[in-house]
Design a protein around this motif. Structure first.
Motif, PDB file in Angstrom:
ATOM      1  N   LEU B 152      39.270  48.538  29.971  1.00  0.00           N
ATOM      2  CA  LEU B 152      37.850  48.197  30.103  1.00  0.00           C
ATOM      3  C   LEU B 152      36.987  49.443  30.205  1.00  0.00           C
ATOM      4  N   LEU B 162      35.903  54.799  38.141  1.00  0.00           N
ATOM      5  CA  LEU B 162      35.550  53.462  37.671  1.00  0.00           C
ATOM      6  C   LEU B 162      36.785  52.563  37.650  1.00  0.00           C
ATOM      7  N   LEU B 165      37.617  51.435  41.079  1.00  0.00           N
ATOM      8  CA  LEU B 165      36.668  50.421  41.558  1.00  0.00           C
ATOM      9  C   LEU B 165      36.949  49.053  40.927  1.00  0.00           C
ATOM     10  N   LEU B 166      37.301  49.057  39.639  1.00  0.00           N
ATOM     11  CA  LEU B 166      37.549  47.793  38.946  1.00  0.00           C
ATOM     12  C   LEU B 166      38.869  47.170  39.379  1.00  0.00           C
ATOM     13  N   PHE B 170      41.678  43.671  42.582  1.00  0.00           N
ATOM     14  CA  PHE B 170      42.768  42.851  42.053  1.00  0.00           C
ATOM     15  C   PHE B 170      44.114  43.239  42.670  1.00  0.00           C
ATOM     16  N   PRO B 173      45.813  40.888  46.418  1.00  0.00           N
ATOM     17  CA  PRO B 173      46.931  39.952  46.682  1.00  0.00           C
ATOM     18  C   PRO B 173      48.308  40.612  46.788  1.00  0.00           C
ATOM     19  N   PHE B 204      52.063  36.089  37.005  1.00  0.00           N
ATOM     20  CA  PHE B 204      50.692  35.755  36.639  1.00  0.00           C
ATOM     21  C   PHE B 204      50.050  36.951  35.922  1.00  0.00           C
TER      22      PHE B 204
ATOM     23  N   VAL C 130      35.240  40.932  49.334  1.00  0.00           N
ATOM     24  CA  VAL C 130      35.893  41.210  48.048  1.00  0.00           C
ATOM     25  C   VAL C 130      35.002  40.745  46.892  1.00  0.00           C
ATOM     26  N   PHE C 134      33.531  42.795  43.675  1.00  0.00           N
ATOM     27  CA  PHE C 134      33.567  42.340  42.284  1.00  0.00           C
ATOM     28  C   PHE C 134      32.218  42.578  41.606  1.00  0.00           C
ATOM     29  N   ILE C 136      29.976  44.732  42.488  1.00  0.00           N
ATOM     30  CA  ILE C 136      29.768  46.177  42.348  1.00  0.00           C
ATOM     31  C   ILE C 136      30.530  46.693  41.126  1.00  0.00           C
ATOM     32  N   GLY C 137      31.786  46.276  40.985  1.00  0.00           N
ATOM     33  CA  GLY C 137      32.600  46.705  39.857  1.00  0.00           C
ATOM     34  C   GLY C 137      31.970  46.281  38.538  1.00  0.00           C
ATOM     35  N   TYR C 138      31.469  45.044  38.506  1.00  0.00           N
ATOM     36  CA  TYR C 138      30.830  44.522  37.292  1.00  0.00           C
ATOM     37  C   TYR C 138      29.637  45.388  36.900  1.00  0.00           C
ATOM     38  N   ALA C 140      28.952  48.451  37.889  1.00  0.00           N
ATOM     39  CA  ALA C 140      29.363  49.828  37.586  1.00  0.00           C
ATOM     40  C   ALA C 140      29.886  49.915  36.159  1.00  0.00           C
ATOM     41  N   LEU C 141      30.666  48.916  35.744  1.00  0.00           N
ATOM     42  CA  LEU C 141      31.214  48.932  34.384  1.00  0.00           C
ATOM     43  C   LEU C 141      30.086  48.818  33.365  1.00  0.00           C
ATOM     44  N   LEU C 158      35.864  41.337  32.148  1.00  0.00           N
ATOM     45  CA  LEU C 158      36.050  41.566  33.586  1.00  0.00           C
ATOM     46  C   LEU C 158      35.602  40.347  34.396  1.00  0.00           C
ATOM     47  N   ILE C 161      38.257  37.531  34.044  1.00  0.00           N
ATOM     48  CA  ILE C 161      39.483  37.734  34.845  1.00  0.00           C
ATOM     49  C   ILE C 161      39.130  37.594  36.312  1.00  0.00           C
ATOM     50  N   GLY C 162      37.947  38.070  36.687  1.00  0.00           N
ATOM     51  CA  GLY C 162      37.529  37.938  38.071  1.00  0.00           C
ATOM     52  C   GLY C 162      37.460  36.481  38.483  1.00  0.00           C
ATOM     53  N   ASN C 165      40.785  35.126  38.976  1.00  0.00           N
ATOM     54  CA  ASN C 165      41.467  35.732  40.112  1.00  0.00           C
ATOM     55  C   ASN C 165      40.865  35.389  41.463  1.00  0.00           C
ATOM     56  N   ILE C 169      42.693  35.456  45.059  1.00  0.00           N
ATOM     57  CA  ILE C 169      42.363  36.428  46.100  1.00  0.00           C
ATOM     58  C   ILE C 169      41.955  35.695  47.380  1.00  0.00           C
TER      59      ILE C 169
END
Lengths: 213, 222, 243
Positions: B152, B162, B165-166, B170, B173, B204, C130, C134, C136-138, C140-141, C158, C161-162, C165, C169
């Motif tokens: 990504l 980055l 952070l991404l 994940f 878990p 998964f 969390v 997510f 923040i990551g979004y 930032a990307l 992203l 998948i978030g 997930n 989580i």
């Protein structure tokens, strides 16, 4: 076997910018097309589009084999080689390792690998790391896959530029042999190729065409 | 296709050893973190034994991030993907193979070290086998999820941070299940649930991540 | 219907005139909701502190709802390549992040008098934290990739998948929470809610929803205009250089 590559009314975009529009091309076995145009007009994008890396914004690309149209075939996986500016040689690996990898990955045989090495006179370079090669030598190493894995359509982006005179002549021989064997070649060039080619000149779209896109 | 897959796997594992020290970097980082833990918390064996599983898993997750930046970046810049796409493998398979090579070249080695790290931090020797199994499963999911993050962020200039952070949310878990598994083992609670959950998350990731990575690569390459 | 609306010009034409009314409606609902908040009786256990809940609960609902909206918009953007869907997803992210931050902040303010601590590592707060990461990551990307089309695709992947997930989580955090039981905290999910507390909550929830829609439409329109401007500028310089 005759093969024909038909490009109909292609328009290409880079981001939101229209590069070229209304490009038509028909190339059949034995044809060499030299692709010309100003910097940034979209020669590389056009070649990548033919390879199937990027879908065209508009228009279609078809492959016809012995009068039957091949639908849904990936051109790059089965019929063509694309050679861009980047040689894709990892600086940490030796020439023989990279060649072996290209050969195994693309489905060549050990015999074809040896023949390609002999034809492109790469024997002396084999145990060097690729970072030690000059630009022309790198180009020759990357050209080897054209010979290792026979595919009818060659999409070449300025491949002759880094080569010296002797190797340019060698490569021209190889190209002519490919064409007389029924191959098709589309080659982006600045200097004209020293044999008969058909020219395809790409130009910027008119303001009207930009407006319509 | 098998020949092509093996050729790519072999190339990438070979590269992970030769490029910039490869696993040595991650191993060094992992061991340094391990050494920092008693230095920051004090050397009391009881305190360390209690935090050992959690901190080991945190260190494992952080060490797994290290070489992700170079997972696709180098090949992307070199134009290798032009060759890779000229073969018969779809991008999803290419993504899977490259992530597996990353795992074998880095994650698996970190996993092999994990029992030792836990024991040095005060976990009992009997926990070694279980911690190894858990770390193998966990590091596999770290590598697969890491591949998503790496693909990504391809072509952006802030690569490393980055990706962290991404990817780290994940990693929540597996870190919870892995550390919880060790916690359960050490307190004598049943371990099957935690182990099952950890395994399930890895499966998964194995099913989902290559698809996402393949899609991200396709978008980066077009 | 969706495809028909996915045309940016048409979208602007329809929604730009509606937008001010949504804003006014949000303001009115906020006034009514806040009045109800302060007019409603004190909780017999929580006292005045319960009024924080009228902000906290709607914000927490929106935090999750906006992520869901973002995920759905990303899905449309990725599958049907509607550029408007990309814009909608991008526009929703900072608003969702703000709602998430607000719910964490009000939760913390509420926790101080009720639990005696600013932050309690319970399952719910940890999951929302969390979720905030997510967002923040979004963002930032999105900021890190210059090419718009690519940024839209990557962030869409992203977000999806978030979305897949998030339940996992959430589950893992809840599992972690039961593993580490023992905190002597009174749980927030107390007795069932009384009607004179339900009304202010519902009105505030509606106000938050209207506020979101107003901000969302505003941000979508701004982004569309910025894109039109960039395209126009590129076209002009292109015309000067070529032809």
């Amino acid at each position: 076997m005759t093969l024909s590559l038909n490009v109909q009314d292609i328009a290409l975009k880079k981001g939101h910018k229209l590069l070229v529009s209304n490009v038509n091309l028909t190339a059949t076995s034995g044809d060499a097309i030299s692709l010309t145009g100003a910097n940034g007009v979209g020669k590389t994008t056009f070649l990548r589009c033919l390879a199937g890396f990027t879908p065209p914004h508009r228009g279609s690309i078809q492959l016809v084999e012995n009068d039957s149209q091949l639908d849904g075939v990936s051109i790059i996986e089965n019929y063509s080689h694309y050679l861009g500016h980047a040689e894709a040689l990892n600086p940490a690996r030796r020439v023989d390792q990279e060649l072996q990898f290209h050969c195994d990955y693309l489905g060549g045989t050990d015999l074809s690998l040896r023949e390609a090495i002999a034809r492109l006179r790469l024997g002396a370079l084999l145990d060097l790391e690729t970072r030690m090669l000059s630009a022309g030598q790198r180009k020759r190493v990357s050209l080897a896959r054209l010979l290792m894995v026979p595919r009818p359509i060659w999409l070449l982006d300025e491949v002759l530029s880094p080569l010296d005179i002797a190797h340019r002549a060698l490569m021209v021989d190889i190209m002519q042999a490919h064409l007389s064997g029924g191959g098709i070649m589309v080659c982006a060039v600045h200097d004209p190729l020293p044999f008969d080619t058909r020219a395809l000149h790409l130009t910027r779209p008119s303001l009207e065409e930009i407006g319509n896109a | 296709m098998l020949k092509a897959s093996l050729a790519l796997l072999k190339r990438d594992i070979g590269l992970s050893w030769s490029r910039g020290g490869g696993p040595i970097l991650a191993v060094g980082f992992y061991l340094t973190l391990m050494a920092m833990i008693p230095l920051s918390l004090g050397p009391e064996t009881q305190v360390l034994a209690r935090v050992a599983p959690g901190l080991t898993w945190l260190s494992l997750a952080l060490a797994s991030l290290l070489s992700l930046e170079r997972l696709f970046e180098r090949d992307y810049e070199d134009g290798l993907f032009d060759i890779l796409r000229g073969g018969k493998l779809p991008l999803e398979a290419i993504a899977l193979i490259k992530c597996l090579a990353q795992w074998i070249g880095t994650g698996l080695i970190l996993a092999l070290l994990t029992p030792m790290v836990m024991i040095i931090l005060g976990a009992p020797v009997e926990a070694a086998g279980l911690s190894l199994v858990a770390a193998v499963l966990g590091s596999l999911s770290f590598a697969l999820i890491g591949g998503v993050g790496a693909s990504l962020s391809l072509g952006s200039r802030k690569g490393g941070v980055l990706i962290a952070l991404l990817v780290l949310p994940f990693y929540v878990p597996p870190v919870i299940f892995g550390a919880g598994l060790m916690q359960a083992y050490l307190t004598g609670a049943p371990i099957t649930q935690a182990l099952g959950l950890l395994g399930a998350y890895s499966l998964f990731a194995l099913a989902l991540c290559p698809i996402a990575t393949g899609a991200a690569l396709r978008s980066a390459l077009n | 219907m969706i495809s028909w609306l996915a045309n940016p010009e048409r979208f602007s034409r329809i929604f730009t005139p509606i937008r001010p009314y949504v804003g006014v409606a949000a303001a009115l609902m906020f006034m009514w909701g806040l009045y109800l908040c302060f007019a409603s009786p004190e909780d017999y256990q929580q006292g005045d502190t319960v009024r924080i809940m009228y902000m906290h609960v709607p914000a927490a609902w929106m935090a999750m709802a906006v992520y869901l909206i973002m995920g759905i918009a990303s899905f449309f953007g990725l599958i049907w390549r509607h550029s408007l869907a990309d814009v909608a997803a991008k526009a929703a992210a900072p608003i969702g992040a703000a709602f998430t931050a607000l719910s964490l902040l009000t939760g913390s303010l509420w926790g101080r008098p009720m639990w005696g601590t600013w932050w309690e590592w319970d399952g719910r707060m940890t999951s929302v934290l969390v979720l905030f990461l997510f967002y923040i990551g979004y963002m930032a990307l999105h900021a890190a990739i210059e090419d718009e089309t690519r940024a839209a695709k990557s962030t869409a992947i992203l977000a999806m998948i978030g979305l897949v997930n998030l339940p996992v989580i959430k589950f893992s955090v809840d599992w972690w929470n039961t593993l580490h039981q023992g905190a002597s905290v009174v749980r927030a999910d107390g007795p069932s809610i009384a009607p004179d507390m339900l009304w202010p909550l519902l009105v505030m929830a509606l106000a938050f929803k209207l506020l979101f829609v107003w901000l969302w439409l505003l941000r979508i329109d701004t982004e569309l205009m910025a894109r039109r401007y960039r395209a126009l500028r590129a076209r002009l310089s292109f015309a000067e250089e070529g032809n």
